[in-house]
Design an enzyme around this catalytic site. Structure first.
Site, PDB file in Angstrom:
ATOM      1  N   GLU A 119      83.900  40.469 -12.102  1.00 58.72           N
ATOM      2  CA  GLU A 119      83.687  41.308 -10.923  1.00 58.72           C
ATOM      3  C   GLU A 119      83.327  42.725 -11.379  1.00 58.72           C
ATOM      4  O   GLU A 119      84.073  43.333 -12.137  1.00 58.72           O
ATOM      5  CB  GLU A 119      84.966  41.356 -10.079  1.00 58.72           C
ATOM      6  N   HIS A 143      87.310  37.376  -0.461  1.00 57.33           N
ATOM      7  CA  HIS A 143      88.575  37.799   0.163  1.00 57.33           C
ATOM      8  C   HIS A 143      88.670  39.309   0.368  1.00 57.33           C
ATOM      9  O   HIS A 143      89.659  39.778   0.936  1.00 57.33           O
ATOM     10  CB  HIS A 143      89.735  37.322  -0.717  1.00 57.33           C
TER      11      HIS A 143
HETATM   12  C1  NOJ Z   1      89.529  43.207  -6.834  1.00 54.18           C
HETATM   13  C2  NOJ Z   1      90.150  42.115  -6.028  1.00 54.18           C
HETATM   14  O1  NOJ Z   1      89.151  41.255  -5.561  1.00 54.18           O
HETATM   15  C3  NOJ Z   1      90.944  42.775  -4.931  1.00 54.18           C
HETATM   16  O2  NOJ Z   1      91.408  41.868  -3.980  1.00 54.18           O
HETATM   17  C4  NOJ Z   1      92.070  43.528  -5.572  1.00 54.18           C
HETATM   18  O3  NOJ Z   1      92.768  44.259  -4.595  1.00 54.18           O
HETATM   19  C5  NOJ Z   1      91.566  44.496  -6.642  1.00 54.18           C
HETATM   20  N1  NOJ Z   1      90.567  43.937  -7.487  1.00 54.18           N
HETATM   21  C6  NOJ Z   1      92.693  44.927  -7.519  1.00 54.18           C
HETATM   22  O4  NOJ Z   1      93.108  43.862  -8.335  1.00 54.18           O
END
Ligand code: NOJ
Length: 548
Positions: free
Chosen positions: A245, A319
């Site tokens: 990500e 999400h």
């Molecule tokens: C990205 C995640 O997808 C999200 O849900 C989370 O709050 C943050 N990173 C922190 O881990």
């Protein structure tokens, strides 16, 4: 990427499960692993090849598991390690791999490393985290802000230093500069890989190499050294898939992560198409009007930049994002039409498509009217900060209804029984009241449903190599209402022309696209003349012996 070097994950479709909200087997109101096992046949029918599981490890759940207290234990609310091993085996028996969410930019403040680290400056784990002295005036070390609002530093009164956290204070950042920390993480990753998982989704991987003293949070200078080391120590020699990500990824940096000579990751999640619709200052809480030309420009740039090297991830939702049909379609009058259109446009692009749970039945944003109904830590924090800054409550709720993370976290809608058939107890977050109409049971009974369409699209990827390997060519790039492209492999092409509006739209068909197109999916054969009129959210698709 040529056909000869194709990886299994290039022809797979990934399905994301948010375990807390998917299926509750024991009536405690929280989804769990046995619940997921009970739905594997549904997922096999859908045709997916991989499940990405949002975090399932032991956690105080401040951020629903993105705050891990023990990387090698399953959160009791989700089940046991035996349940997990059973899930891996049962999924494998259905041709489905399991991708775990690797959250290693930070831990929970309840992780034993952090508990030890904050007990004394001499702790052997002190340097696993990022500590700094107060500024000379006793204040914050610097002005870096956390993603969830407020400063990225919190003072530990016992040891007199601040710890660094890019998210909530309860999510202290790990110090990747420490080789012992890195070795511990690689050991943990190998432990999971040896259990037979199919790979990892890597949470905010672009943030791990932060250098807060220089104001650097994303894309620190050592980032790719760390990922390459991680690859050498854990992934090398294993046929697994990884997706990192990265909210800061650009087409150029995506090649650093996923280029064929890089030995890093399979692909990244890029968010330019998401952020392109956010307000410059207020971000997602003040969304900008939808701009299709800008969206096409971003998607097209990624398609072109990763055409021959690297690989794209394709997604509308997850999400952290609102429901796709609510964001990009029309979740009221044309819910079915627009959800089907969006799926077609996404799944026929080049890359690996991701389906977020419930997207395949056209689940919509949730119409919460009071802050009491929200559960998400980010939404609750931002609500407080926005009110403190003097913004009206109603404006914040409007923004949260449009873009808040709880939109995608309400219970999966299985049937029209109480709480959408998700639980026999009281769900941790209310179900969307539209579950009486929008649910899996209803979709399964309807051959024209959004679900049936997803099944056809996912199956097509397995049978038509053009979908995986074809070259992307955009058409009508300046058109504000229509998204059109072709994909070409050898002498064969597929065509997609999609109306992104709730109106009839008449377009001039480019000369090269006129003529006969054979049916693709469930469409009728198309004869394209000089002009064509598309009904609201209609998408024309076709297959022809042509090359672009
Ligand atoms: C990205 C995640 O997808 C999200 O849900 C989370 O709050 C943050 N990173 C922190 O881990």
């Amino acid at each position: 990427m040529t056909q000869t070097t194709r990886h299994w994950w290039q022809s797979a479709t990934v399905y994301q499960i948010y375990p807390r909200s998917f299926a509750d087997s024991n009536g405690d109101g929280i989804g769990d692993i046995p619940g997921i096992i009970g739905k594997l046949d549904y997922l096999r029918e859908l045709g997916i090849g991989v499940i990405w599981l949002s975090p399932i490890c032991a956690s105080p759940m401040r951020d629903n598991g993105y705050d891990i207290a023990d990387y090698q234990a399953i959160a009791p609310m989700f089940g046991t390690l035996d349940d997990f091993d059973r899930l891996v085996a049962e999924a494998k028996a259905r041709g489905i791999g399991i991708l775990l969410d690797l959250v290693v930019n930070h831990t929970s403040d309840q992780h034993r490393w952090f508990l030890d680290a904050r007990s004394s400056r001499e702790s052997r784990y002190r340097d696993y985290y990022v500590w700094r002295d107060p500024a000379p005036d006793g204040g914050l070390p610097n002005d870096i802000q956390s993603t969830f609002g407020g400063p990225a530093w919190t003072l530990d009164p016992v040891t007199g230093q601040y710890w660094f956290h890019q998210f909530a204070p309860e999510q202290p950042d790990l110090n990747w500069g420490n080789p012992e920390l890195r070795a511990d993480i690689y050991r943990m990753m190998n432990w999971w890989l040896d259990r037979g998982i199919a790979g990892f989704r890597m949470d905010v991987i672009n943030l791990i190499a932060k250098e807060p003293d220089r104001g650097i949070t994303a894309d620190g200078p050592k980032l790719h050294d760390y990922i390459q080391e991680m690859h050498r120590e854990t992934l090398a020699g294993r046929d697994v898939m990884t997706v990192g990500e990265s909210w800061s990824a650009t087409p150029a940096t995506a090649l650093l992560y996923s280029g064929r000579d890089r030995a890093e990751l399979s692909m990244v999640f890029q968010f330019e198409h998401v952020m392109q619709q956010w307000h410059e200052t207020w971000g997602k809480w003040q969304p900008k009007p939808f701009d299709l030309v800008a969206l096409k420009r971003v998607i097209g740039r990624w398609q072109t930049a990763l055409a021959d090297d690297g690989w794209n991830s394709l997604f509308w939702g997850n999400h952290d994002l609102p429901r796709a049909v609510s964001k990009y379609g029309d979740d009221k009058r044309y819910r079915v039409e627009s959800a089907r259109m969006l799926a077609t446009v996404l799944h026929l692009l080049k890359g690996t498509p991701y389906v977020y749970q419930g997207e395949e039945i056209g689940m919509t944003n949730v119409p919460f009217s009071s802050i009491e109904q929200y559960r998400d830590i980010e939404t609750l924090n931002m609500h407080r900060l926005h009110l403190e800054a003097g913004l009206p409550e109603a404006d914040f709720i409007t923004g949260a209804n449009e873009n808040g993370r709880d939109n995608s976290r309400t219970p999966m809608q299985w049937n029209d029984a109480a709480h959408a058939g998700f639980t026999t107890g009281t769900p941790w977050i209310e179900a969307n009241p539209n579950y009486e109409r929008i649910n899996v049971a209803a979709a399964e009974a309807d051959p024209e449903s959004i679900l049936a369409h997803y099944r056809r699209l996912i199956a097509l990827r397995r049978t038509l190599p053009l979908v995986i390997d074809g070259r992307y060519t955009p058409w009508l790039e300046a058109h504000p209402e229509v998204f059109a492209y072709t994909r070409t492999l050898g002498t064969q092409s597929l065509l997609v022309i999609a109306n992104f509006t709730a109106r009839d739209v008449t377009i001039d068909i480019p000369a090269a696209l006129r003529g006969d197109w054979q049916p693709l999916l469930d469409a009728a054969p198309a004869l394209l003349r000089e002009r064509a009129t598309l009904a609201p959210f209609e998408v024309i698709t076709g297959l022809a012996d042509r090359s672009f």
